[in-house]
Design an enzyme around this catalytic site. Structure first.
Site, PDB file in Angstrom:
ATOM      1  N   ARG A  39       0.828  -1.213   0.000  1.00  0.00           N
ATOM      2  CA  ARG A  39       0.000   0.000   0.000  1.00  0.00           C
ATOM      3  C   ARG A  39       0.850   1.246   0.000  1.00  0.00           C
ATOM      4  O   ARG A  39       0.540   2.233  -0.650  1.00  0.00           O
ATOM      5  CB  ARG A  39      -0.875  -0.007   1.254  1.00  0.00           C
ATOM      6  CG  ARG A  39      -1.503   1.331   1.592  1.00  0.00           C
ATOM      7  CD  ARG A  39      -2.579   1.186   2.602  1.00  0.00           C
ATOM      8  NE  ARG A  39      -3.433   0.080   2.250  1.00  0.00           N
ATOM      9  CZ  ARG A  39      -4.016  -0.738   3.138  1.00  0.00           C
ATOM     10  NH1 ARG A  39      -3.832  -0.565   4.428  1.00  0.00           N
ATOM     11  NH2 ARG A  39      -4.777  -1.719   2.732  1.00  0.00           N
ATOM     12  N   TYR A  40       1.921   1.220   0.768  1.00  0.00           N
ATOM     13  CA  TYR A  40       2.786   2.396   0.889  1.00  0.00           C
ATOM     14  C   TYR A  40       3.920   2.269  -0.117  1.00  0.00           C
ATOM     15  O   TYR A  40       4.252   1.168  -0.566  1.00  0.00           O
ATOM     16  CB  TYR A  40       3.350   2.463   2.307  1.00  0.00           C
ATOM     17  CG  TYR A  40       2.322   2.743   3.381  1.00  0.00           C
ATOM     18  CD1 TYR A  40       1.779   4.016   3.518  1.00  0.00           C
ATOM     19  CD2 TYR A  40       1.900   1.740   4.251  1.00  0.00           C
ATOM     20  CE1 TYR A  40       0.850   4.283   4.510  1.00  0.00           C
ATOM     21  CE2 TYR A  40       0.968   2.004   5.242  1.00  0.00           C
ATOM     22  CZ  TYR A  40       0.445   3.279   5.367  1.00  0.00           C
ATOM     23  OH  TYR A  40      -0.463   3.544   6.353  1.00  0.00           O
TER      24      TYR A  40
ATOM     25  N   ARG B 160       7.220   0.054   1.521  1.00  0.00           N
ATOM     26  CA  ARG B 160       7.170  -1.055   2.479  1.00  0.00           C
ATOM     27  C   ARG B 160       5.949  -1.919   2.231  1.00  0.00           C
ATOM     28  O   ARG B 160       4.939  -1.452   1.705  1.00  0.00           O
ATOM     29  CB  ARG B 160       7.208  -0.539   3.922  1.00  0.00           C
ATOM     30  CG  ARG B 160       6.128   0.466   4.278  1.00  0.00           C
ATOM     31  CD  ARG B 160       6.637   1.379   5.396  1.00  0.00           C
ATOM     32  NE  ARG B 160       5.609   2.260   5.923  1.00  0.00           N
ATOM     33  CZ  ARG B 160       5.240   3.404   5.365  1.00  0.00           C
ATOM     34  NH1 ARG B 160       5.759   3.771   4.195  1.00  0.00           N
ATOM     35  NH2 ARG B 160       4.329   4.171   5.940  1.00  0.00           N
TER      36      ARG B 160
ATOM     37  N   CYS C  47      -2.159 -18.378  15.552  1.00  0.00           N
ATOM     38  CA  CYS C  47      -1.719 -17.589  16.704  1.00  0.00           C
ATOM     39  C   CYS C  47      -1.907 -18.448  17.946  1.00  0.00           C
ATOM     40  O   CYS C  47      -2.833 -19.250  17.992  1.00  0.00           O
ATOM     41  CB  CYS C  47      -2.558 -16.321  16.865  1.00  0.00           C
ATOM     42  SG  CYS C  47      -2.696 -15.360  15.352  1.00  0.00           S
TER      43      CYS C  47
ATOM     44  N   CYS D 248      -7.257 -13.565  19.593  1.00  0.00           N
ATOM     45  CA  CYS D 248      -7.767 -12.358  20.253  1.00  0.00           C
ATOM     46  C   CYS D 248      -9.181 -12.094  19.763  1.00  0.00           C
ATOM     47  O   CYS D 248      -9.424 -12.069  18.554  1.00  0.00           O
ATOM     48  CB  CYS D 248      -6.882 -11.161  19.904  1.00  0.00           C
ATOM     49  SG  CYS D 248      -5.138 -11.515  20.143  1.00  0.00           S
TER      50      CYS D 248
ATOM     51  N   CYS E  59      -9.558  -9.422  17.116  1.00  0.00           N
ATOM     52  CA  CYS E  59      -8.676  -9.509  15.943  1.00  0.00           C
ATOM     53  C   CYS E  59      -9.306  -8.857  14.716  1.00  0.00           C
ATOM     54  O   CYS E  59     -10.445  -9.112  14.368  1.00  0.00           O
ATOM     55  CB  CYS E  59      -8.340 -10.965  15.630  1.00  0.00           C
ATOM     56  SG  CYS E  59      -7.212 -11.104  14.228  1.00  0.00           S
TER      57      CYS E  59
ATOM     58  N   ARG F 205      -8.230  -9.358  11.698  1.00  0.00           N
ATOM     59  CA  ARG F 205      -8.162 -10.287  10.562  1.00  0.00           C
ATOM     60  C   ARG F 205      -8.936 -11.564  10.851  1.00  0.00           C
ATOM     61  O   ARG F 205      -8.539 -12.650  10.433  1.00  0.00           O
ATOM     62  CB  ARG F 205      -6.707 -10.622  10.245  1.00  0.00           C
ATOM     63  CG  ARG F 205      -5.897  -9.411   9.913  1.00  0.00           C
ATOM     64  CD  ARG F 205      -4.766  -9.716   8.929  1.00  0.00           C
ATOM     65  NE  ARG F 205      -4.031  -8.480   8.678  1.00  0.00           N
ATOM     66  CZ  ARG F 205      -2.863  -8.184   9.233  1.00  0.00           C
ATOM     67  NH1 ARG F 205      -2.263  -9.055  10.005  1.00  0.00           N
ATOM     68  NH2 ARG F 205      -2.284  -7.035   8.983  1.00  0.00           N
TER      69      ARG F 205
ATOM     70  N   ASP G  70     -10.872  -0.942  14.338  1.00  0.00           N
ATOM     71  CA  ASP G  70     -11.375  -0.715  12.984  1.00  0.00           C
ATOM     72  C   ASP G  70     -12.779  -1.298  12.774  1.00  0.00           C
ATOM     73  O   ASP G  70     -13.445  -1.668  13.736  1.00  0.00           O
ATOM     74  CB  ASP G  70     -10.371  -1.185  11.940  1.00  0.00           C
ATOM     75  CG  ASP G  70     -10.124  -2.668  12.048  1.00  0.00           C
ATOM     76  OD1 ASP G  70     -11.121  -3.402  12.216  1.00  0.00           O
ATOM     77  OD2 ASP G  70      -8.959  -3.090  11.976  1.00  0.00           O
TER      78      ASP G  70
ATOM     79  N   ASP H 150      -6.682   3.454  11.006  1.00  0.00           N
ATOM     80  CA  ASP H 150      -6.351   2.825   9.731  1.00  0.00           C
ATOM     81  C   ASP H 150      -7.586   3.011   8.855  1.00  0.00           C
ATOM     82  O   ASP H 150      -8.636   2.421   9.113  1.00  0.00           O
ATOM     83  CB  ASP H 150      -6.019   1.340   9.957  1.00  0.00           C
ATOM     84  CG  ASP H 150      -4.917   0.862   9.029  1.00  0.00           C
ATOM     85  OD1 ASP H 150      -4.726   1.493   7.966  1.00  0.00           O
ATOM     86  OD2 ASP H 150      -4.259  -0.142   9.353  1.00  0.00           O
TER      87      ASP H 150
ATOM     88  N   LYS I  66      -2.773   4.504   7.501  1.00  0.00           N
ATOM     89  CA  LYS I  66      -2.889   5.020   8.869  1.00  0.00           C
ATOM     90  C   LYS I  66      -2.895   6.542   8.874  1.00  0.00           C
ATOM     91  O   LYS I  66      -2.025   7.166   8.288  1.00  0.00           O
ATOM     92  CB  LYS I  66      -1.715   4.501   9.699  1.00  0.00           C
ATOM     93  CG  LYS I  66      -1.731   2.998   9.841  1.00  0.00           C
ATOM     94  CD  LYS I  66      -0.474   2.516  10.534  1.00  0.00           C
ATOM     95  CE  LYS I  66      -0.418   1.013  10.587  1.00  0.00           C
ATOM     96  NZ  LYS I  66      -0.096   0.411   9.268  1.00  0.00           N
TER      97      LYS I  66
HETATM   98  C1  LIG Z   1       0.710  -0.575   9.088  1.00  0.00           C
HETATM   99  C2  LIG Z   1       1.122  -0.941   7.758  1.00  0.00           C
HETATM  100  C3  LIG Z   1       2.453  -0.766   7.359  1.00  0.00           C
HETATM  101  C4  LIG Z   1       3.506  -0.159   8.248  1.00  0.00           C
HETATM  102  O1  LIG Z   1       3.185   1.186   8.542  1.00  0.00           O
HETATM  103  P1  LIG Z   1       4.162   2.111   9.407  1.00  0.00           P
HETATM  104  O2  LIG Z   1       3.389   3.388   9.589  1.00  0.00           O
HETATM  105  O3  LIG Z   1       5.413   2.276   8.624  1.00  0.00           O
HETATM  106  O4  LIG Z   1       4.397   1.407  10.708  1.00  0.00           O
HETATM  107  C5  LIG Z   1       2.785  -1.135   6.074  1.00  0.00           C
HETATM  108  N1  LIG Z   1       1.874  -1.646   5.219  1.00  0.00           N
HETATM  109  C6  LIG Z   1       0.584  -1.808   5.586  1.00  0.00           C
HETATM  110  C7  LIG Z   1      -0.388  -2.360   4.591  1.00  0.00           C
HETATM  111  C8  LIG Z   1       0.168  -1.471   6.872  1.00  0.00           C
HETATM  112  O5  LIG Z   1      -1.113  -1.646   7.224  1.00  0.00           O
HETATM  113  S1  SF4 Z   2      -4.742  -9.824  16.871  1.00  0.00           S
HETATM  114 FE1  SF4 Z   2      -5.311 -11.505  15.466  1.00  0.00          FE
HETATM  115  S2  SF4 Z   2      -3.438 -11.882  14.276  1.00  0.00           S
HETATM  116 FE2  SF4 Z   2      -2.817 -10.728  16.111  1.00  0.00          FE
HETATM  117  S3  SF4 Z   2      -2.268 -12.284  17.637  1.00  0.00           S
HETATM  118 FE3  SF4 Z   2      -4.412 -11.764  17.979  1.00  0.00          FE
HETATM  119  S4  SF4 Z   2      -5.573 -13.289  16.789  1.00  0.00           S
HETATM  120 FE4  SF4 Z   2      -3.458 -13.321  16.043  1.00  0.00          FE
END
Ligand SMILES: *Cc1c(COP(=O)(O)O)cnc(C)c1O
Ligand code: SF4
Length: 383
Positions: A127-128, A131, A140, A144, A147, A149, A308, A345, A352
């Protein structure tokens, strides 16, 4: 000048060890301190949970209705941090199902962060500019309840196979603009040391990769996983950043302290990403206590995430003002090192976005009227 050298560092003594519940009181230390044993003894059913805490009717029913969608899994270590008598214990809210999970709002989104949209190959979110997020597993130690995801995590059919791992590495290798890789999941520490080392060594062999981070909650839910061998292995691949996910001061135990020590002594840089959760940490005093403990564990608070719009976590969501108010109550009142960024986010993949209390009272031409943390006003005139 004469002085006595302090030979005993008492910071560690300020952290308490987890107290083992009755059912594990007689298990041997070598088992309790072994992460494989902790994994094998994970609590996955209400029958097991009832032996550790006083389960409520709501929890039993919510478990029955949610377990198909999103498993329950709690390590004995994390379960030992639960208050057996308090249904609102912050550790319990994060690990035991509640009715709120079954409530899907019309505003909830299936892929709230647009992670699939920005997926050039399965397992990579790009996305960025410089990175990527790299998913290496969907398991995991503790699932959580908050979570983000949920739709992926704990579902074995979606787990990252070797082919996906290779495709992800090939993508990173081919994209010279990537300098930072966020190794994520699930929890990357669910991979074996060998598989993780393979990933790290592949990344280090790429000249355009400068840094990577391992995003893991094992420091919180299974600190035994961070063995000396694992920490020693990381030394070969520095700079290594570890991004962890402590949400409450109760999670800052001596076991967690020791795991952080192993990583920090091995030269890793540790950051914390807290998620703002109603009933868990939605109060400035709790966040301040958490962040002070994190600093003593050599973990720098990095982000506070607004919860989120994922499905089934609406009961955890707080108004946006709550997060801004937390920053207002940290900045100036405590060490700047203890003040993370509060971010949302953005739904749909906007990335973010940081939110701050308003410190600019007025800005006209060269004149800035600012306020400080005590709400006193000051003028800064640009020359
Ligand atoms: C959070 C995130 C990152 C890392 O973001 P930083 O602000 O550099 O910590 C990179 N890619 C994605 C898709 C993210 O959600
Ligand atoms: S937040 Fe989701 S991905 Fe992260 S440790 Fe917990 S269950 Fe696993």
């Amino acid at each position: 000048m004469a002085f006595n050298i302090v030979t005993k560092n008492n910071v560690r003594d300020r952290f308490k060890r987890a107290v083992r519940p009755e059912i594990w009181a007689n298990s041997e230390d070598k088992d309790w301190n072994n992460w494989v044993w902790q994994q094998q003894k994970r609590i996955k059913s209400m029958e097991q949970l009832e032996k550790v805490i006083h389960v409520t009717a709501e929890e039993r029913d919510a478990f029955a209705q949610s377990n198909e969608m999103f498993n329950m899994g709690i390590t004995p270590y994390y379960a030992s941090l639960i208050d057996p008598d308090d249904p609102n214990c912050p550790i319990r809210l994060q690990s035991v199902p509640k009715y709120g999970e079954l409530n899907i709002l019309s505003t909830d989104l299936e892929d709230p962060l647009g992670e699939e949209r920005d997926m050039p190959v399965p397992g990579i979110t790009h996305r960025y500019p410089d990175r990527v997020l790299f998913y290496t597993t969907h398991n995991c130690p503790v699932y959580c309840r908050h979570c983000t995801r949920k739709r992926k995590v704990s579902d074995p059919s979606s787990s990252a196979a070797n082919k996906q791992l290779e495709d992800g590495l090939a993508y990173i290798e081919a994209h010279l603009e990537i300098r930072d890789v966020v190794i994520s999941g699930g929890d990357p520490l669910s991979n074996s040391d060998e598989r993780l080392e393979y990933i790290l060594s592949r990344l280090r062999s790429m000249d355009h990769i400068e840094v990577f981070r391992i995003g893991t909650r094992n420091l919180v839910t299974l600190p035994q996983r961070v063995t000396q061998n694992f920490a020693d292995m990381l030394k070969k691949y520095h700079p290594v950043f570890i991004h962890t996910h402590f949400n409450h001061p109760k999670e800052c135990t001596q076991e967690a302290f020791d795991a952080c020590t192993r990583l920090a002594d091995a030269g890793c840089i540790l950051h914390n990403q807290m998620v703002l959760l109603k009933g868990v940490n939605d109060h400035p005093q709790i966040v301040k206590e958490l962040n002070h403990k994190l600093l003593m564990m050599r973990v720098r608070p990095y982000y506070i995430y607004q919860c989120d719009l994922s499905q089934g976590i609406s009961h955890f969501r707080t108004p946006v003002e709550v997060g801004i108010n937390i920053i207002e109550n940290l900045r100036g009142w405590t060490s700047g090192m203890a003040v993370p960024h509060f971010v949302i986010d953005a739904p749909g993949g906007g990335g973010k976005i940081p939110l701050l209390p308003e410190y600019v009272v007025k800005h006209e031409g060269k004149k800035w009227v600012l306020r400080n943390f005590r709400n006193e006003q000051f003028e800064y005139i640009e020359p």
